[in-house]
Enzyme design. Structure first.
Site, short mmCIF file in Angstrom:
data_model
loop_
_atom_site.label_atom_id
_atom_site.label_comp_id
_atom_site.label_asym_id
_atom_site.label_seq_id
_atom_site.Cartn_x
_atom_site.Cartn_y
_atom_site.Cartn_z
N GLU A 153 0.92 -1.35 0.14
CA GLU A 153 0.08 0.02 0.03
C GLU A 153 0.81 1.15 0.01
OE1 GLU A 153 -3.96 -1.99 2.09
OE2 GLU A 153 -2.89 -0.39 3.07
N CYS B 276 3.52 8.49 1.25
CA CYS B 276 4.06 7.44 2.03
C CYS B 276 4.12 6.21 1.20
CB CYS B 276 3.08 7.34 3.37
SG CYS B 276 3.57 6.15 4.57
N CYS C 77 6.44 -7.06 7.16
CA CYS C 77 7.54 -6.58 8.02
C CYS C 77 7.74 -7.69 8.99
CB CYS C 77 7.08 -5.36 8.63
SG CYS C 77 8.32 -4.61 9.53
N CYS D 190 6.31 -5.43 15.59
CA CYS D 190 5.59 -4.27 16.50
C CYS D 190 4.26 -4.76 16.75
CB CYS D 190 6.13 -2.95 16.04
SG CYS D 190 7.70 -2.38 15.93
N CYS E 20 1.36 -2.22 15.20
CA CYS E 20 1.20 -2.08 13.71
C CYS E 20 0.51 -3.19 13.01
CB CYS E 20 2.46 -1.89 13.45
SG CYS E 20 2.90 -1.46 11.44
N GLY F 105 6.78 -2.19 5.94
CA GLY F 105 8.37 -2.56 6.19
C GLY F 105 9.27 -1.89 6.86
N SER G 275 12.11 6.38 7.87
CA SER G 275 11.94 5.97 9.40
C SER G 275 12.34 4.48 9.57
CB SER G 275 10.29 6.15 9.22
OG SER G 275 9.93 5.81 10.73
N SER H 47 11.31 5.27 15.09
CA SER H 47 9.97 4.94 15.81
C SER H 47 10.44 4.79 16.99
CB SER H 47 9.66 3.63 15.08
OG SER H 47 9.04 4.11 13.60
N LEU H 48 10.51 5.55 18.03
CA LEU H 48 10.78 5.30 19.57
C LEU H 48 9.91 4.60 20.38
CD1 LEU H 48 13.25 6.22 21.02
CD2 LEU H 48 12.10 8.54 21.55
N HIS H 49 8.76 5.57 20.49
CA HIS H 49 7.45 4.80 21.06
C HIS H 49 7.67 4.62 22.59
CE1 HIS H 49 6.13 5.04 17.11
NE2 HIS H 49 6.98 3.71 16.79
N ASN I 241 -3.81 4.25 15.82
CA ASN I 241 -4.87 3.97 15.03
C ASN I 241 -5.19 2.68 15.24
OD1 ASN I 241 -5.48 6.71 13.53
ND2 ASN I 241 -2.97 6.11 12.87
N CYS J 158 -1.67 5.70 9.93
CA CYS J 158 -0.23 5.64 10.29
C CYS J 158 -0.57 4.21 11.26
CB CYS J 158 0.73 6.48 11.40
SG CYS J 158 1.99 6.05 11.79
#
Length: 369
Positions: free
Chosen positions: A96, A109, A116, A120, A123, A169, A201, A223-225, A301, A344
């Site tokens: 996508e 994007c 992937c 995570c 996601c 990915g 990213s 991507s810290l989170h 999301n 996202c």
């Protein structure tokens, strides 16, 4: 029986590689710029229409090269103008690509892998598992197709002004294909985007970040989170291999090496009751002190099968206020394209999972339930 040489995907060759390819064919080096102009400035894929090339060279291109595009199997436009495409490759996998229009920019994007493998749990791509890396040509074809499908804006302005590798990915796991593709995005003979407008990213593949600084100076997002190793181990599994001290050191080296005064964009998904308390904001401020950059707070999301919920708006605002008072640039990302699952963390495509990641995650979800 004579074996025919395999055809080369021209989208997969940056200027240096394309120059070397032409020289190997016995052609002059300047042919690379000529063909790049046709491909990326004129958006012409028909070799017969490249009129400043000789007929013998055009015939040779037909024999030795191609510029294949994926099949468009879905084209959706959200209520806010966000547009999502699903592109399918001959191998059967689909990825996508999302275009986000704004008043002052248009951000595309793009994906770097079919699925992937980093798993995570917040996601949706991870829940689809992993099949393979996309080639340089397949990565770049997303940009070429999007620009062609979108056309020009008012007064001939470029519609796609920014490209972010934030789709399906982990780009740095596909290093050798991603870098040539981004080279072409930033090449004046390619798409001509500035290094500030091409962003990669990563979840934190530390050795690749160290290698990255030696070959490019595009913008870096991480991507810290989570503000500590214990929590990040849970929601960003690669942290178990490359912890925060090593990750921050690599990011500081990247910024210093490339003289990027804007620094790193730190992405932080807001998960209710997980990483969104004021104590987490305080930890984050201490963790990132002295490293140039900005913090992008991302509302989670939801997607089917997820165990997480988005943080309350009041908690996100309190988190942002603390970071701002601590001297950071902190923004709350506006969710775009949610009604077509283009926001996202929602990109899934159609992936023939070779990693058995999807099965493992479904079992983990069942155990939690």
């Amino acid at each position: 029986m004579t074996t025919q040489p395999s055809k080369t995907h021209l989208f997969g060759l940056n200027r240096q590689a394309l120059t070397e390819w032409f020289v190997a064919l016995g052609e002059k080096p300047f042919r690379a710029k000529q063909v790049m102009k046709w491909l990326y400035h004129e958006r012409m894929l028909d070799f017969d229409q490249m009129t400043d090339l000789s007929k013998p060279l055009r015939a040779l291109l037909h024999e030795r090269a191609h510029c294949a595009l994926p099949e468009i199997i879905a084209d959706q436009i959200a209520s806010d103008g966000t547009r999502k495409w699903v592109f399918r490759y001959p191998c059967g996998n689909s990825i996508e690509t999302v275009f986000i229009p704004e008043d002052d920019r248009g951000t595309l994007c793009i994906s770097s892998q079919a699925g992937c493998a980093l798993a995570c749990p917040f996601c949706s791509t991870a829940h689809e598992g992993f099949n393979r890396n996309l080639t340089s040509g397949e990565i770049l074809a997303q940009v070429w197709l999007a620009k062609s499908l979108l056309g020009c804006g008012d007064n001939g302005k470029r519609v796609v002004t920014n490209v972010v590798l934030m789709g399906m990915g982990e780009p740095l796991v596909n290093f050798n294909n991603v870098i040539p593709a981004t080279d072409i995005m930033m090449d004046d003979w390619g798409f001509g985007l500035s290094k500030r407008r091409v962003t990669l990213s990563t979840s934190g593949v530390v050795p690749a970040i160290k290698q990255l600084k030696e070959v490019t100076d595009l913008s870096l997002a991480v991507s810290l989170h989570a503000p500590n190793d214990a929590l990040r181990d849970e929601i960003v599994p690669i942290n178990k291999r490359y912890g925060l001290p090593a990750l921050l050191e690599a990011c500081q080296e990247y910024v210093a090496h490339n003289g990027q005064h804007g620094g790193v964009t730190w992405e932080y998904v807001m998960l209710r009751g997980v990483n969104d308390r004021l104590e987490h904001a305080k930890e984050l401020a201490v963790l990132l002190k002295g490293i140039p950059g900005k913090i992008n707070l991302i509302p989670f999301n939801p997607f089917p099968g997820s165990r997480f919920e988005c943080s309350k708006r009041s908690d996100m605002l309190a988190f942002q206020r603390y970071l701002t008072k601590a001297g950071f640039i902190a923004t709350i990302r506006k969710t775009r394209g949610e009604d077509i699952d283009a926001a996202c963390g929602q990109l899934v495509g159609q992936v023939n999972d070779r990693s058995r990641r999807a099965l493992k995650l479904s079992r983990e979800q069942a155990e939690i339930a």
